[in-house]
Design an enzyme around this catalytic site. Sequence first.
Site: not given
Ligand code: ACO
Length: 326
Positions: A283, A253, A112
């Site tokens: 993204n 980003h 990214c």
């Molecule tokens: N729909 C519904 N539920 C979902 C989904 C979905 N699409 N995806 C995950 N869940 C559930 C999980 O299974 C979990 O359930 P559980 O508690 O029963 O196990 C629950 O939601 C919470 O999951 P978390 O991973 O804790 O959710 P979080 O609040 O951390 O959000 C996310 C996840 C959006 C991926 C976040 O961690 C994030 O944005 N991370 C940054 C990663 C990123 O942006 N990467 C892109 C590339 S890197 C960069 O560009 C920076």
Amino acid sequence: MNVRITGTGSALPGKILTNAELEQLIDTTDEWITTRTGIKERRIAADGEYTSTFAAEAARRALAMAGIQPEELDLIILGTVTPDFPFPSTACIVQDLLGATNATAFDLSAACSGFIFGLSIAEKYIRTGAARKVLVIGAEILSRIVDWEDRNTCVLFGDGAGAVILEGSEGDHSLLSTHTFSNGEYWNLLYQQGSGSRNPATDSRTLDERRIYLAMAGNDVFKHAVRGMEEAAVKALDANGLTSSDISLMIPHQANRRIIDATAKRLGVDSDRVFVNLHHYGNTSSASIPIALDEANRQGTLKPANKILLVAFGGGFTYGSALIDW
Ligand code: ACO
């Protein structure tokens, strides 16, 4: 020699995939995606559309704005993690599509942060006199490496490309600085496990064990992203003797609205000075900043002498910033 952005361009697939449509494909909801990420829809490339398709179209638009011909380009740098092929470089394919016969062309792998890393290299080529006119592109078709059965990741990403033309300039309004960082300790928190030399595409287990797809430890990436973007932004401000109150617009980003908000809050940049378009595109990795820069430019948001702060974070980990006196 100063370095000036003289043209911007972007190109996106026509197909829009909404959160409502995703609800039909996987176990997710518009409400979950919106509150956790801010994303409402993303663009998805059609059959017959490749990373080079959008890269070349974004480049043509940037060239037209700069008023230069493809043959005038000395260098093409293309940041991508989803090239048309492992080799040759997608930059060489774009060179051919444009007819940029006098350019050296290569791809750059910084996930990214690929566009910011590309800007940083282009800046050095121009400042040292090794190139006069440079095309930097960020282009991705992430929809072809995400696992459409993994709701943790497939809702986050989209396809598209953005590009800028950089030229040497004696004027004041220029690229003031670029800073790049890498922290390879965390390489396996965000990566595509399959198709390289560790898990070759030729090994049947790569597909059978779903190693071909992008894998991410979302929570860990989130924390590192906020810290890394803050560090890169502070470095840019300090290097130029500025504070966050001097910034007219921050273009981060576009990974996650919560990452953007947390970074802006730490830096003391109010939300009305932060450019956000991830609700439309998700993204798009290396393409997200140049797409946003082009949109802001074409909307007339960027005024002469505005200080524009670009800041990125991505797999590797890689992160970086660029400060522009527009
Ligand atoms: N729909 C519904 N539920 C979902 C989904 C979905 N699409 N995806 C995950 N869940 C559930 C999980 O299974 C979990 O359930 P559980 O508690 O029963 O196990 C629950 O939601 C919470 O999951 P978390 O991973 O804790 O959710 P979080 O609040 O951390 O959000 C996310 C996840 C959006 C991926 C976040 O961690 C994030 O944005 N991370 C940054 C990663 C990123 O942006 N990467 C892109 C590339 S890197 C960069 O560009 C920076």
